[in-house]
Motif scaffolding. Sequence first.
Motif, PDB file in Angstrom:
ATOM      1  N   THR A 130     -65.784 -14.328  -2.638  1.00 58.17           N
ATOM      2  CA  THR A 130     -67.028 -13.397  -3.460  1.00 58.17           C
ATOM      3  C   THR A 130     -68.271 -12.837  -2.317  1.00 58.17           C
ATOM      4  O   THR A 130     -68.477 -13.728  -1.573  1.00 58.17           O
ATOM      5  N   LEU A 131     -68.745 -11.550  -2.538  1.00 58.01           N
ATOM      6  CA  LEU A 131     -69.986 -10.866  -1.618  1.00 58.01           C
ATOM      7  C   LEU A 131     -71.172 -11.067  -3.103  1.00 58.01           C
ATOM      8  O   LEU A 131     -70.956 -11.057  -3.787  1.00 58.01           O
ATOM      9  N   ALA A 132     -72.074 -11.742  -1.995  1.00 57.88           N
ATOM     10  CA  ALA A 132     -73.718 -11.089  -2.768  1.00 57.88           C
ATOM     11  C   ALA A 132     -74.362 -10.123  -2.172  1.00 57.88           C
ATOM     12  O   ALA A 132     -74.810  -9.433  -0.809  1.00 57.88           O
ATOM     13  N   VAL A 133     -74.357  -9.137  -3.174  1.00 59.90           N
ATOM     14  CA  VAL A 133     -74.713  -7.871  -3.178  1.00 59.90           C
ATOM     15  C   VAL A 133     -75.782  -7.391  -4.133  1.00 59.90           C
ATOM     16  O   VAL A 133     -76.274  -6.455  -4.620  1.00 59.90           O
ATOM     17  N   ALA A 134     -76.430  -8.122  -5.179  1.00 56.20           N
ATOM     18  CA  ALA A 134     -77.484  -8.190  -5.680  1.00 56.20           C
ATOM     19  C   ALA A 134     -78.190  -6.581  -5.000  1.00 56.20           C
ATOM     20  O   ALA A 134     -78.471  -5.979  -3.473  1.00 56.20           O
ATOM     21  N   GLY A 135     -78.773  -5.711  -5.982  1.00 56.91           N
ATOM     22  CA  GLY A 135     -79.539  -4.469  -5.715  1.00 56.91           C
ATOM     23  C   GLY A 135     -77.903  -3.455  -5.692  1.00 56.91           C
ATOM     24  O   GLY A 135     -78.691  -2.084  -5.335  1.00 56.91           O
ATOM     25  N   PHE A 136     -77.099  -3.581  -5.252  1.00 57.83           N
ATOM     26  CA  PHE A 136     -76.230  -2.316  -5.044  1.00 57.83           C
ATOM     27  C   PHE A 136     -75.613  -2.254  -6.351  1.00 57.83           C
ATOM     28  O   PHE A 136     -75.497  -3.145  -6.897  1.00 57.83           O
ATOM     29  N   SER A 137     -75.822  -0.779  -6.766  1.00 60.63           N
ATOM     30  CA  SER A 137     -74.222  -0.940  -7.835  1.00 60.63           C
ATOM     31  C   SER A 137     -73.405  -0.631  -7.681  1.00 60.63           C
ATOM     32  O   SER A 137     -72.785  -0.271  -6.089  1.00 60.63           O
ATOM     33  N   ARG A 138     -72.245  -0.089  -8.611  1.00 68.24           N
ATOM     34  CA  ARG A 138     -70.991   0.055  -8.219  1.00 68.24           C
ATOM     35  C   ARG A 138     -70.855   1.381  -7.230  1.00 68.24           C
ATOM     36  O   ARG A 138     -69.424   0.823  -6.865  1.00 68.24           O
ATOM     37  N   ASP A 139     -71.356   2.375  -7.621  1.00 69.81           N
ATOM     38  CA  ASP A 139     -71.343   3.029  -6.914  1.00 69.81           C
ATOM     39  C   ASP A 139     -71.494   3.257  -5.904  1.00 69.81           C
ATOM     40  O   ASP A 139     -71.307   4.701  -4.926  1.00 69.81           O
ATOM     41  N   GLU A 140     -72.371   2.036  -5.908  1.00 71.63           N
ATOM     42  CA  GLU A 140     -73.021   2.006  -4.064  1.00 71.63           C
ATOM     43  C   GLU A 140     -71.973   1.176  -2.987  1.00 71.63           C
ATOM     44  O   GLU A 140     -72.605   1.183  -1.671  1.00 71.63           O
ATOM     45  N   GLU A 181     -62.581 -18.549  -1.843  1.00 69.70           N
ATOM     46  CA  GLU A 181     -61.837 -19.910  -2.031  1.00 69.70           C
ATOM     47  C   GLU A 181     -60.418 -19.191  -2.703  1.00 69.70           C
ATOM     48  O   GLU A 181     -60.165 -18.751  -2.691  1.00 69.70           O
ATOM     49  N   GLN A 182     -59.472 -20.450  -2.838  1.00 68.52           N
ATOM     50  CA  GLN A 182     -58.336 -20.620  -3.124  1.00 68.52           C
ATOM     51  C   GLN A 182     -58.570 -20.248  -5.031  1.00 68.52           C
ATOM     52  O   GLN A 182     -59.146 -22.039  -5.250  1.00 68.52           O
ATOM     53  N   LEU A 183     -57.333 -19.713  -5.360  1.00 66.25           N
ATOM     54  CA  LEU A 183     -57.139 -20.203  -6.434  1.00 66.25           C
ATOM     55  C   LEU A 183     -55.855 -20.503  -6.930  1.00 66.25           C
ATOM     56  O   LEU A 183     -54.884 -20.809  -6.103  1.00 66.25           O
ATOM     57  N   ALA A 184     -56.027 -21.455  -7.691  1.00 66.87           N
ATOM     58  CA  ALA A 184     -54.969 -21.413  -8.601  1.00 66.87           C
ATOM     59  C   ALA A 184     -53.479 -20.256  -8.205  1.00 66.87           C
ATOM     60  O   ALA A 184     -53.935 -19.250  -9.551  1.00 66.87           O
ATOM     61  N   ALA A 185     -52.606 -20.486  -7.880  1.00 64.30           N
ATOM     62  CA  ALA A 185     -51.089 -19.676  -8.380  1.00 64.30           C
ATOM     63  C   ALA A 185     -49.887 -20.161  -9.044  1.00 64.30           C
ATOM     64  O   ALA A 185     -49.399 -21.072  -8.453  1.00 64.30           O
ATOM     65  N   THR A 225     -57.815  -7.011  -7.727  1.00 65.75           N
ATOM     66  CA  THR A 225     -58.818  -6.781  -7.922  1.00 65.75           C
ATOM     67  C   THR A 225     -60.280  -6.439  -7.772  1.00 65.75           C
ATOM     68  O   THR A 225     -60.443  -7.747  -6.697  1.00 65.75           O
ATOM     69  N   ALA A 226     -61.175  -5.843  -8.135  1.00 70.15           N
ATOM     70  CA  ALA A 226     -62.802  -5.935  -7.406  1.00 70.15           C
ATOM     71  C   ALA A 226     -63.511  -5.893  -8.606  1.00 70.15           C
ATOM     72  O   ALA A 226     -63.009  -4.946  -9.423  1.00 70.15           O
ATOM     73  N   ARG A 227     -63.826  -6.741  -8.546  1.00 65.72           N
ATOM     74  CA  ARG A 227     -65.138  -6.111  -9.400  1.00 65.72           C
ATOM     75  C   ARG A 227     -66.983  -7.083  -9.227  1.00 65.72           C
ATOM     76  O   ARG A 227     -66.982  -7.862  -8.906  1.00 65.72           O
ATOM     77  N   LEU A 228     -67.445  -5.736  -9.868  1.00 69.25           N
ATOM     78  CA  LEU A 228     -68.959  -6.552  -9.303  1.00 69.25           C
ATOM     79  C   LEU A 228     -69.933  -7.143 -11.085  1.00 69.25           C
ATOM     80  O   LEU A 228     -69.911  -7.434 -12.317  1.00 69.25           O
ATOM     81  N   GLU A 229     -70.284  -8.772 -10.631  1.00 70.76           N
ATOM     82  CA  GLU A 229     -70.439  -9.538 -12.012  1.00 70.76           C
ATOM     83  C   GLU A 229     -71.924 -10.152 -11.588  1.00 70.76           C
ATOM     84  O   GLU A 229     -71.606 -10.776  -9.903  1.00 70.76           O
ATOM     85  N   ASN A 230     -73.331  -9.717 -12.016  1.00 66.84           N
ATOM     86  CA  ASN A 230     -74.001 -10.078 -11.768  1.00 66.84           C
ATOM     87  C   ASN A 230     -74.851 -10.258 -10.621  1.00 66.84           C
ATOM     88  O   ASN A 230     -74.998 -11.193 -10.104  1.00 66.84           O
ATOM     89  N   GLY A 231     -74.315  -9.461  -9.893  1.00 66.05           N
ATOM     90  CA  GLY A 231     -74.830  -9.072  -8.213  1.00 66.05           C
ATOM     91  C   GLY A 231     -73.838 -10.315  -6.917  1.00 66.05           C
ATOM     92  O   GLY A 231     -73.825  -9.971  -6.277  1.00 66.05           O
ATOM     93  N   LEU A 232     -72.767  -9.992  -7.958  1.00 63.88           N
ATOM     94  CA  LEU A 232     -71.818 -10.837  -6.690  1.00 63.88           C
ATOM     95  C   LEU A 232     -70.812 -10.324  -7.008  1.00 63.88           C
ATOM     96  O   LEU A 232     -69.881  -9.636  -8.794  1.00 63.88           O
ATOM     97  N   LEU A 233     -70.002  -9.547  -6.172  1.00 65.27           N
ATOM     98  CA  LEU A 233     -68.575  -8.387  -6.278  1.00 65.27           C
ATOM     99  C   LEU A 233     -67.704  -9.522  -5.453  1.00 65.27           C
ATOM    100  O   LEU A 233     -67.410 -10.241  -4.625  1.00 65.27           O
ATOM    101  N   LYS A 234     -66.796  -9.665  -6.528  1.00 58.72           N
ATOM    102  CA  LYS A 234     -65.468 -10.627  -6.737  1.00 58.72           C
ATOM    103  C   LYS A 234     -64.408  -9.227  -6.070  1.00 58.72           C
ATOM    104  O   LYS A 234     -64.060  -8.931  -7.292  1.00 58.72           O
ATOM    105  N   ILE A 235     -63.682 -10.194  -5.337  1.00 59.29           N
ATOM    106  CA  ILE A 235     -62.216  -9.122  -4.979  1.00 59.29           C
ATOM    107  C   ILE A 235     -60.931 -10.093  -5.100  1.00 59.29           C
ATOM    108  O   ILE A 235     -61.005 -11.470  -4.490  1.00 59.29           O
ATOM    109  N   ASP A 236     -60.960 -10.868  -5.557  1.00 58.63           N
ATOM    110  CA  ASP A 236     -58.826 -11.046  -6.013  1.00 58.63           C
ATOM    111  C   ASP A 236     -58.291 -10.363  -4.825  1.00 58.63           C
ATOM    112  O   ASP A 236     -57.484  -9.242  -5.304  1.00 58.63           O
ATOM    113  N   LEU A 237     -57.496 -12.150  -4.011  1.00 59.69           N
ATOM    114  CA  LEU A 237     -55.831 -11.358  -3.486  1.00 59.69           C
ATOM    115  C   LEU A 237     -54.801 -12.168  -3.491  1.00 59.69           C
ATOM    116  O   LEU A 237     -55.385 -13.320  -4.260  1.00 59.69           O
ATOM    117  N   GLU A 238     -53.834 -11.602  -3.830  1.00 63.48           N
ATOM    118  CA  GLU A 238     -52.490 -12.664  -3.715  1.00 63.48           C
ATOM    119  C   GLU A 238     -51.528 -12.265  -2.746  1.00 63.48           C
ATOM    120  O   GLU A 238     -51.323 -11.545  -2.437  1.00 63.48           O
TER     121      GLU A 238
END
Length: 156
Positions: A50-60, A37-41, A108-121
């Motif tokens: 955003t990747l659906a990574v349900a079942g994966f922990s941050r260490d994996e 997705e495109q974000l306001a900048a 940034t890269a953060r894991l929230e509720n089974g979704l890995l969100k990576i922000d780029l600029e």
Amino acid sequence: MRMIQFNSPFLLGFEQMERLLERAAKASDGYPPYNVEQLAAEAGAALRITLAVAGFSRDELSVTVENSELVIRGRQRDEDDRTYLHRGIAARQFQRAFVLADGMKVRTARLENGLLKIDLERPAPEKTVQTIEIVDEMPAAGGRPVPDTRRAGATE
């Protein structure tokens, strides 16, 4: 699917870009599913993957930038001490790669509720103009052009 070839005489030095596009076209596994997705900048461009990574922990999970590619890898540990009667949720490893344009930065890269969100600029590019001096003559073979250093009004 036919790839666009960069064989126009106006596109010089794009051979590596062509190879990157071919590599991106081949990497279409589909797992894990993702959104871009495109974000306001304020200036430049900002994106979120955003990747659906349900079942994966941050260490994996790992997120790296390798040779202008954003590479996301996931590897779940197999639990050998369990006996499954039915296994519908696979402990599947994955690698997903995105080709990054020059100047793109992972913020940034953060894991929230089974979704890995990576922000780029990509910051807004600086506008530059380069003036190239035109020389009068080429020296003997293999040499560099010699600029005309005569002053206006000078006589020889």
